[in-house]
Scaffold this active site. Structure first.
Site, PDB file in Angstrom:
ATOM      1  N   ASP A 160       0.867  -1.179   0.000  1.00 16.12           N
ATOM      2  CA  ASP A 160       0.000   0.000   0.000  1.00 16.12           C
ATOM      3  C   ASP A 160       0.904   1.229   0.000  1.00 16.12           C
ATOM      4  O   ASP A 160       1.521   1.553   1.018  1.00 16.12           O
ATOM      5  CB  ASP A 160      -0.902   0.009   1.240  1.00 16.12           C
ATOM      6  CG  ASP A 160      -1.955  -1.101   1.203  1.00 16.12           C
ATOM      7  OD1 ASP A 160      -1.703  -2.137   0.549  1.00 16.12           O
ATOM      8  OD2 ASP A 160      -3.016  -0.943   1.832  1.00 16.12           O
ATOM      9  N   LYS A 228      -6.870   3.215  -3.425  1.00 13.31           N
ATOM     10  CA  LYS A 228      -7.295   3.214  -2.029  1.00 13.31           C
ATOM     11  C   LYS A 228      -7.488   4.654  -1.575  1.00 13.31           C
ATOM     12  O   LYS A 228      -6.698   5.526  -1.929  1.00 13.31           O
ATOM     13  CB  LYS A 228      -6.210   2.501  -1.213  1.00 13.31           C
ATOM     14  CG  LYS A 228      -6.389   2.507   0.283  1.00 13.31           C
ATOM     15  CD  LYS A 228      -5.300   1.669   0.967  1.00 13.31           C
ATOM     16  CE  LYS A 228      -5.268   1.891   2.459  1.00 13.31           C
ATOM     17  NZ  LYS A 228      -4.150   1.170   3.118  1.00 13.31           N
ATOM     18  N   LYS A 264     -10.257   0.151  -2.592  1.00  8.86           N
ATOM     19  CA  LYS A 264     -10.206  -0.070  -1.150  1.00  8.86           C
ATOM     20  C   LYS A 264     -10.475   1.221  -0.392  1.00  8.86           C
ATOM     21  O   LYS A 264      -9.617   2.098  -0.317  1.00  8.86           O
ATOM     22  CB  LYS A 264      -8.828  -0.616  -0.752  1.00  8.86           C
ATOM     23  CG  LYS A 264      -8.641  -0.795   0.755  1.00  8.86           C
ATOM     24  CD  LYS A 264      -7.282  -1.381   1.093  1.00  8.86           C
ATOM     25  CE  LYS A 264      -7.015  -1.349   2.585  1.00  8.86           C
ATOM     26  NZ  LYS A 264      -5.663  -1.808   2.935  1.00  8.86           N
TER      27      LYS A 264
END
Lengths: 328, 497
Positions: A160, A228, A264
Site C-alpha cells: 500500500d 485506495k 479499497k
C-alpha cells in the site's frame, strides 16, 4: 510511461499509451476527464445508503464484508505479540463459530511483515504492508523504493503506497506518475512475480472530487492494481461519495482499457451499517465483477468486531455484547 | 449455517459473471399496517366534521400495485360543495381576523403533527398512489412538513412580504389537486392559503383521496377552527362544481392542460382569482462538458422519479451530438439497475402507474412513438402479475415532429433528441406548447446563465433536476399555466394585491 504500463494499455487497445509522454499531455488528459458535480455525487451516495439490506441479503453481505477486510494495525506501538494476535484473529475471527469467513489480509508496517507472514503460514490470507514512507510520504524516492523493496523481500503480498500529495496538488502529475511506476517496479520479486500495488490518495487532503477522479486515473494509468482512499491517519478518511467516485473511475477505466482495478476504502468504516452501504455502492455501480475480496477491500481495524456481533445476532436472534468478540 | 462455504462457492462461480445475483437484496417491505386504519367508506370533511354525502353515489379508490379496492368514498354533489363553501365562508370571518402569529401557531402545529405521523402518511400515500415508499418517506413527507413550516413563518410577516402594508386575504379558496403528489399538492395549496388568512375547500383527485382525508384528521388533532379546511371528494364533476361556485373567491388548480383551459373559460369574466399549474414537457439539456455521472443520475431522477408522474419531469433529453453514444450507454447501464416493483419495498425505485386509465394513455403514446419510427428500449425487468406497471422506457431517434416529443406522456418514458450548438438546444427546448421546467448540464457557469435566460420555463435547474423547496417559486409559461406556488411569490396568489 513505464514500458510495463504502456504495453498493458497499448495491448488493451485503450489508446492511452502516449498519455504520459509529457507533463503537458498527462495534464491535458487528466483535466479532460468529465467533471464531478459535488452535490449530485453526494446525493447519489446518500441515496445508495438508504438501501435496506435484511435477512439473507444481510447474512451474505456480512460474510462478504468480513472476507474483504484488510485487518489493520498501524500504530507506532505495534509489537510482535500484537501482530501475531491480529493474525490469529484474522484466521479465526469468531472462535465460537468456525463457519465465520477469514479476512482478506493483514495490513502492517514493513518491519512487521515477516512476523505476519510467519503467523499466517498455511493460509491464503495476504500480508499487506504500507511502504513508501507511510503515511506522509515525505521521503526521497530512493528511500521509498528501499522501504518497498524491504517489505517485498520480507514476503509482503501487497504494497500500500501513498502518493506525493504535495506534487499532485501543485500539478506535477508526471512526477507522481513516475513515482508510482517506480514503486511498481520495486514490487517485483526475484522470481518474476510481483506484489500487488495499492495506491493511496489520501483523499481528505486532495480537497476536491475532481482531484480524486484525476488521481484515480493517474494511478490506474501508472499501473496500480488497487486504488485506495486514505491512510486512516488524517481527519477525513474514506467517505461514501469519494468511494463512489473511485468506483466510477475503475468502471470507466475498465470500459476503455479492459484492465480491471480494485478499490479499497480505508479509515473510519466502523459499523456493519457503514460496510453494507459500501457493498451496495459496489453492487449497483460495478456489480458482481468487483464483489469479491480480489477486487474490493475494506481497510479497517474495528469494523470486524461489529460485523461479528451482527453475525452472532443473525445466528442467535439476540444481541450479545462487546465481550462476546475478541479484542485483538 | 454454511454461509462461509456458500459465499466462497458463489464468489468463484460468479467470477466475471455480471448480474448473477451474488448480492440480491432480500425483500424489505414496509408494513401496510403502518398506514393505520382505512375505513371501508368515507364521506366529506365539512365544518370540522366528517359528514355523509347528500348524494348516494360512491367511488372506489384502488391500490394500483394490487388493483385491490382500498375504500369507497363519496362523490361530492353540488349540494355537498355548497355546504363546504358555506362552512368555509362562515369560518373566514374569524380566521382572517386572527393575528398572523395565531394562525402561525396552527400551521406550526399541523407541520409538527405531519412529522410525527409521517410514517403513517408515507405508507398510506404509497398504498393509495402506487409510488415507492422510498420517495414518500424521503421526499414527499419531508417536503409536506417543510411547506407548512415555511408558510407558518410567513403568517405574521405578510406586511413585509412586499404586497403592500396590510395585504388582505381573498376569502374562500376552492382548490383542486392531482393524483401524482396527493399530500404535497395539498400542502402547496393549503399552507399558503391558511397563512394568508383564507379558508379552504379542497378536492383531492378521485384516484388518491385517502391522504387528504387523513389530513382532515390532522386538522382536527391540531384544533384548527371548524370550517377553515374542508375536503370534498369526488371526480371532475365535483371539481367543476367547486370552481363554479359563486361564493368561491379564488380557484387554484393543478392538473392537466385541457382541464385547466376549461376552468379558465369557466372563470373568465368572474371576479375570481385563478392560478393554474398545468402540464409540461421539459427539456433536460446535456452538454459535452457535463459532469457525466451526475447528469445520468439527473436524467434518471428527472424522468423516472415518481414513475414519471411529474408535470415538470425531464421527459425530453436533449444531448449534444458529440457525446450521444457515451451518454446513452451510461444511461442504459444505469437504467438496468432500476428496481421496479412493490411500492412498499424500501428498495423499490419505480412503483406502480397510478391507474388503469393512465397506463392506457402511456401505452397508447409509446405505441405511437414506435409507429412513428422512434427506437424503443427498456431494460430487462420483470413486472408483477397484477397491478398497473410500465417498464422504464427510452426512445432514441426522436425528432421534434414526433408525438412523443410534443405531448405530455406522464409516465416513465424518456424521448432522446440531439443538438449541436447551444442555440439549437434553446430552439428545440422552447419549441413546445409547454414551459414549466428545464435542466442544463454543463461545467461552464456562463453557459448556464445564458441558457437560463433563453429558456421559456418557470423553473430552470442547473446540474440537478426535480429538486423542490418551499422557498422557491414554481410555475409555468405558456400552456403550463400561470401563477406561482411556493416562496414569497406563492403568497401573492392568496392575497388581494
Amino acid at each position: 510511461m513505464s514500458t510495463v504500463a504502456a504495453n498493458a494499455l497499448g495491448a488493451a487497445g485503450g489508446g492511452l499509451q502516449d498519455v504520459a509522454a509529457s507533463e503537458a499531455s498527462l495534464r491535458r488528459f487528466l483535466h479532460g476527464l468529465p467533471g464531478v458535480d459535488a452535490v449530485g455525487l453526494e446525493a447519489r451516495a446518500a441515496t445508495l445508503g438508504t438501501r435496506s439490506i435484511k435477512t439473507t441479503a444481510k447474512a451474505n453481505a456480512i460474510d462478504l464484508a468480513i472476507s474483504m477486510i484488510d485487518l489493520t494495525t498501524l500504530e507506532g506501538a505495534d509489537t510482535v505479540g500484537k501482530v501475531r494476535a491480529l493474525c490469529t484473529k484474522g484466521r479465526n475471527p469468531d472462535p465460537s463459530d468456525p463457519t465465520t469467513p477469514r479476512v482478506a489480509a493483514i495490513c502492517v508496517y514493513p518491519d512487521m511483515v515477516a512476523t505476519a507472514k510467519a503467523a499466517l503460514k498455511g493460509t491464503d490470507i495476504q500480508v499487506a504492508s504500507v511502504a513508501t514512507a507511510f503515511p506522509a510520504g515525505r521521503a526521497a524516492l530512493p528511500v521509498k523504493l528501499a522501504d518497498t523493496a524491504d517489505a517485498v523481500a520480507a514476503g509482503a503480498d501487497e504494497i500500500d503506497m501513498v502518493i506525493d500529495r504535495g506534487a499532485f496538488l501543485s500539478g506535477h502529475y508526471l512526477s507522481v506518475f513516475n513515482e508510482i511506476t517506480a514503486v511498481k517496479e520495486a514490487c517485483k520479486r526475484p522470481d518474476g512475480t510481483s506484489a500487488h500495488l495499492k495506491v493511496i490518495f489520501e483523499t481528505g487532503e486532495l480537497q476536491t472530487y475532481d482531484n480524486v477522479r484525476r488521481a484515480s486515473w493517474l494511478a490506474m494509468l501508472a499501473g496500480a492494481d488497487f486504488i485506495k482512499t486514505s491512510t486512516g491517519k488524517v481527519a477525513v478518511n474514506a467517505t461514501p461519495p469519494v468511494t463512489l467516485l473511485m468506483l466510477e473511475a475503475v468502471r470507466d477505466f475498465k470500459e476503455q482499457t479492459g484492465i480491471q482495478v480494485g478499490v479499497k476504502p480505508a479509515g473510519g468504516i466502523k459499523t456493519t451499517k457503514d460496510a453494507m452501504k459500501y457493498l451496495v455502492m459496489v453492487n449497483e455501480t460495478l456489480g458482481d465483477d468487483w464483489l469479491t475480496p480480489h477486487w474490493f477491500r475494506f481497510g479497517a481495524s474495528s469494523l470486524l468486531n461489529d460485523l461479528l456481533m451482527q453475525r452472532q445476532k443473525l445466528t442467535t436472534g439476540r444481541y450479545s455484547g462487546p465481550d462476546y468478540v475478541t479484542v485483538d | 449455517m454454511a454461509k462461509n462455504k456458500n459465499i466462497a462457492e458463489s464468489v468463484s462461480a460468479n467470477a466475471g459473471a455480471r448480474k448473477s445475483g451474488l448480492f440480491e437484496y432480500a425483500p424489505a417491505p414496509e408494513s401496510p399496517a403502518a398506514a393505520g386504519d382505512i375505513a371501508t367508506s368515507y364521506g366529506h370533511f365539512i365544518g370540522g366534521e366528517f359528514v355523509d354525502s347528500s348524494g348516494s353515489e360512491a367511488l372506489k379508490t384502488v391500490n394500483p400495485a394490487t388493483e385491490q379496492v382500498l375504500a369507497e368514498f363519496a362523490h361530492g354533489t353540488d349540494e355537498d360543495v355548497d355546504r363546504a363553501v358555506t362552512a368555509a365562508r362562515k369560518a373566514f370571518a374569524d380566521w382572517s381576523a386572527l393575528p398572523g402569529s395565531e394562525r402561525a401557531k396552527y400551521l406550526f402545529r399541523i407541520a409538527r403533527i405531519i412529522q410525527e405521523r409521517s410514517r403513517e402518511l408515507a405508507v398510506l400515500e404509497s398504498i393509495d398512489n402506487g409510488k415507492p415508499i422510498r420517495e414518500t418517506r424521503d421526499v414527499d413527507l419531508p417536503l409536506v412538513a417543510a411547506h407548512f413550516f415555511y408558510y407558518a413563518g410567513w403568517a405574521d410577516k405578510l406586511d413585509y412580504a412586499g404586497f403592500g402594508t396590510a395585504p388582505k386575504p381573498l376569502g374562500v379558496a376552492g382548490q383542486v389537486i392531482p393524483w401524482n403528489f396527493p399530500l404535497l399538492m395539498l400542502a402547496w395549496k393549503i399552507a399558503p392559503a391558511l397563512a394568508t388568512g383564507n379558508t379552504v375547500v379542497l378536492k383531492p383527485a378521485e384516484t388518491t383521496p385517502l391522504t387528504a382525508l387523513r389530513f382532515a384528521e390532522i386538522c382536527r388533532q391540531a384544533g384548527l377552527p371548524k370550517g377553515v379546511v374542508n375536503i370534498v371528494t369526488g371526480d371532475g364533476r365535483t371539481g367543476a362544481a367547486l370552481t363554479a361556485h359563486p361564493d368561491v373567491n379564488k380557484v387554484a388548480f393543478t392538473g392537466s392542460t385541457p382541464v385547466g383551459r376549461a376552468i379558465a373559460k369557466q372563470l373568465a369574466g368572474s371576479r375570481k382569482k385563478l392560478s393554474l399549474e398545468l402540464g409540461g414537457k421539459a427539456a433536460n439539456i446535456v452538454f459535452d462538458d457535463a459532469p457525466i455521472d451526475q447528469a445520468v443520475e439527473g436524467i434518471v431522477n428527472g424522468i423516472f422519479f415518481n414513475q414519471g408522474h411529474v408535470c415538470c419531469a425531464g421527459s425530453r433529453l436533449l444531448v449534444q451530438e458529440s457525446i450521444q453514444d457515451e451518454l446513452l450507454d451510461a444511461l442504459k447501464r444505469r437504467m438496468a439497475t432500476l428496481r421496479v416493483g412493490d411500492p412498499l419495498d424500501k428498495n423499490t425505485d419505480i412503483g406502480a402507474i397510478n391507474s388503469a386509465a393512465q397506463l392506457a394513455r402511456i401505452t397508447a403514446l409509446t405505441d405511437a412513438g414506435e409507429a412513428e419510427g422512434a427506437e424503443r428500449w427498456s431494460p430487462a425487468c420483470e413486472l408483477p402479475g397484477s397491478g398497473f406497471w410500465f417498464k422504464p422506457t427510452l426512445f432514441t431517434g426522436v425528432s421534434q415532429a414526433h408525438r412523443i416529443a410534443q405531448e405530455e406522456i406522464f409516465g416513465p418514458v424518456l424521448s432522446v433528441l440531439t443538438f449541436r450548438t447551444p442555440t439549437e438546444a434553446v430552439e428545440k427546448a422552447n419549441n413546445t406548447p409547454y414551459g414549466l421546467s428545464a435542466g442544463i448540464w454543463t461545467e461552464k457557469g456562463s453557459r448556464i446563465l445564458w441558457m437560463a435566460n433563453q429558456l421559456k420555463a418557470g423553473v430552470v435547474w442547473a446540474n440537478t433536476f426535480n429538486k423542490f423547496d418551499p422557498t422557491s417559486p414554481f410555475g409555468g409559461y405558456k400552456e403550463s399555466g400561470y401563477g406561482r406556488e411556493g416562496g414569497r411569490h406563492g403568497l401573492e396568489a392568496y392575497l388581494d394585491v
